[in-house]
Design an enzyme around this catalytic site. Sequence first.
Site, PDB file in Angstrom:
ATOM      1  N   SER A 143      -6.756  26.003   8.375  1.00  0.00           N
ATOM      2  CA  SER A 143      -6.705  25.589   9.782  1.00  0.00           C
ATOM      3  C   SER A 143      -6.868  26.829  10.644  1.00  0.00           C
ATOM      4  CB  SER A 143      -5.354  24.931  10.098  1.00  0.00           C
ATOM      5  OG  SER A 143      -5.191  24.780  11.493  1.00  0.00           O
ATOM      6  N   TYR A 157       3.782  25.546   9.761  1.00  0.00           N
ATOM      7  CA  TYR A 157       2.453  25.023   9.379  1.00  0.00           C
ATOM      8  C   TYR A 157       1.415  26.138   9.423  1.00  0.00           C
ATOM      9  CZ  TYR A 157      -1.973  22.457   9.921  1.00  0.00           C
ATOM     10  OH  TYR A 157      -3.268  22.003   9.784  1.00  0.00           O
TER      11      TYR A 157
HETATM   12  P1  NAP Z   1      -4.492  12.977   8.015  1.00  0.00           P
HETATM   13  O1  NAP Z   1      -5.469  12.206   8.819  1.00  0.00           O
HETATM   14  O2  NAP Z   1      -3.054  12.962   8.414  1.00  0.00           O
HETATM   15  O3  NAP Z   1      -4.635  12.531   6.475  1.00  0.00           O
HETATM   16  C1  NAP Z   1      -3.797  13.145   5.556  1.00  0.00           C
HETATM   17  C2  NAP Z   1      -4.198  12.749   4.161  1.00  0.00           C
HETATM   18  O4  NAP Z   1      -3.402  13.519   3.246  1.00  0.00           O
HETATM   19  C3  NAP Z   1      -3.926  11.299   3.855  1.00  0.00           C
HETATM   20  O5  NAP Z   1      -4.907  10.866   2.941  1.00  0.00           O
HETATM   21  C4  NAP Z   1      -2.553  11.340   3.214  1.00  0.00           C
HETATM   22  O6  NAP Z   1      -2.313  10.272   2.306  1.00  0.00           O
HETATM   23  C5  NAP Z   1      -2.652  12.631   2.441  1.00  0.00           C
HETATM   24  N1  NAP Z   1      -1.371  13.246   2.138  1.00  0.00           N
HETATM   25  C6  NAP Z   1      -0.378  13.597   2.986  1.00  0.00           C
HETATM   26  N2  NAP Z   1       0.634  14.164   2.320  1.00  0.00           N
HETATM   27  C7  NAP Z   1       0.266  14.148   1.012  1.00  0.00           C
HETATM   28  C8  NAP Z   1       0.892  14.561  -0.177  1.00  0.00           C
HETATM   29  N3  NAP Z   1       2.127  15.107  -0.175  1.00  0.00           N
HETATM   30  N4  NAP Z   1       0.245  14.377  -1.342  1.00  0.00           N
HETATM   31  C9  NAP Z   1      -0.997  13.819  -1.371  1.00  0.00           C
HETATM   32  N5  NAP Z   1      -1.641  13.418  -0.284  1.00  0.00           N
HETATM   33  C10 NAP Z   1      -1.005  13.570   0.897  1.00  0.00           C
HETATM   34  O7  NAP Z   1      -4.896  14.532   7.963  1.00  0.00           O
HETATM   35  P2  NAP Z   1      -6.246  15.309   8.381  1.00  0.00           P
HETATM   36  O8  NAP Z   1      -6.178  15.576   9.839  1.00  0.00           O
HETATM   37  O9  NAP Z   1      -7.424  14.656   7.804  1.00  0.00           O
HETATM   38  O10 NAP Z   1      -5.971  16.703   7.673  1.00  0.00           O
HETATM   39  C11 NAP Z   1      -6.492  17.029   6.399  1.00  0.00           C
HETATM   40  C12 NAP Z   1      -6.329  18.522   6.212  1.00  0.00           C
HETATM   41  O11 NAP Z   1      -6.973  19.202   7.291  1.00  0.00           O
HETATM   42  C13 NAP Z   1      -4.874  19.006   6.216  1.00  0.00           C
HETATM   43  O12 NAP Z   1      -4.713  20.019   5.250  1.00  0.00           O
HETATM   44  C14 NAP Z   1      -4.699  19.569   7.618  1.00  0.00           C
HETATM   45  O13 NAP Z   1      -3.714  20.573   7.663  1.00  0.00           O
HETATM   46  C15 NAP Z   1      -6.086  20.127   7.860  1.00  0.00           C
HETATM   47  N6  NAP Z   1      -6.409  20.322   9.267  1.00  0.00           N
HETATM   48  C16 NAP Z   1      -6.491  19.247  10.118  1.00  0.00           C
HETATM   49  C17 NAP Z   1      -6.794  19.470  11.456  1.00  0.00           C
HETATM   50  C18 NAP Z   1      -6.902  18.359  12.457  1.00  0.00           C
HETATM   51  O14 NAP Z   1      -6.959  18.627  13.673  1.00  0.00           O
HETATM   52  N7  NAP Z   1      -6.936  17.104  12.039  1.00  0.00           N
HETATM   53  C19 NAP Z   1      -6.988  20.773  11.922  1.00  0.00           C
HETATM   54  C20 NAP Z   1      -6.904  21.833  11.029  1.00  0.00           C
HETATM   55  C21 NAP Z   1      -6.612  21.591   9.702  1.00  0.00           C
HETATM   56  P3  NAP Z   1      -1.679   8.847   2.796  1.00  0.00           P
HETATM   57  O15 NAP Z   1      -2.835   8.102   3.437  1.00  0.00           O
HETATM   58  O16 NAP Z   1      -1.184   8.199   1.558  1.00  0.00           O
HETATM   59  O17 NAP Z   1      -0.611   9.178   3.771  1.00  0.00           O
END
Ligand code: NAP
Length: 252
Positions: A143, A157
């Site tokens: 991130s 985080y």
């Molecule tokens: P999201 O929409 O909240 O989706 C999270 C996903 O991770 C879901 O499939 C969830 O499964 C799964 N998950 C959560 N905890 C888990 C665990 N303990 N074990 C296995 N799976 C787990 O998140 P996202 O925004 O797509 O983010 C994905 C990645 O990108 C993360 O690493 C986040 O830090 C990074 N990121 C995101 C952003 C942003 O703005 N969105 C920015 C920078 C970095 P369930 O469906 O079963 O809950």
Amino acid sequence: MNDRVMIVTGGSRGIGAATAVLGAAVGYAVVVNYASNRDAADGVVATIEAAGRRAIAVAADVGFEADIAELFEAADRFGTLTALVNNAGIVDQVMPLAEMSAARIERMLRVNVTGSLLCAREAVRRMSTKRGGRGGGIVNVSSVAAKLGGAGQYVDYAASKGAIDTFTVGLAREVIDEGIRVCAVRPGIIDTDIHASGGQPDRVAEMGPGLPMRRAGTAEEVARAILWLLSPEASYSTGAILDVSGARSILP
Ligand code: NAP
């Protein structure tokens, strides 16, 4: 048996789901990992199968080593692992460090850091050409918080993502002679559910217009970067960390 299997941790929603769908489109058989939302994972699998590709949904909490073992065993039954996307990650409620509990910090690091390290370990054990594997690629999802620090919001985080960046560089060099490339992406503000899970459901709407590109990114825009890093087009890139942030990470 499939000869190109990709595991996407957290593949049921957001960036992971977009990566799973795009990965299937370029020929991977995809293991769609999820923590608890079975319906969302089944939906991603159905989308992939409707396009004539292969996928399975596997429940595993990457915060637990036993779950990770089961996830990789399921992938072994599905075919030959050649790609891992270490995408699963969590945020928590916005607060200063002074208010954070040890339990929150421990959970943040266990899921985001220990989980990613253990998944990478399992991938290396299978992919390494020195261990009889066929090589492969690992992309870690970091991130821009790793660079910005998350002050006043979630320094735990941000620190977890700083660890992801360091581990990306170190592991890339460690396995450079084993047929495995290790890279990372650093997304900026991306329009997914994660903001709501951190208690900020309006974050994208509120911050989008003020971002350098006047909008948040999409999950697909991050997925395309991940798939490029895994592809032969990126054959000389390892230990590389690609910002996918619409210049958010470039400080004035
Ligand atoms: P999201 O929409 O909240 O989706 C999270 C996903 O991770 C879901 O499939 C969830 O499964 C799964 N998950 C959560 N905890 C888990 C665990 N303990 N074990 C296995 N799976 C787990 O998140 P996202 O925004 O797509 O983010 C994905 C990645 O990108 C993360 O690493 C986040 O830090 C990074 N990121 C995101 C952003 C942003 O703005 N969105 C920015 C920078 C970095 P369930 O469906 O079963 O809950």
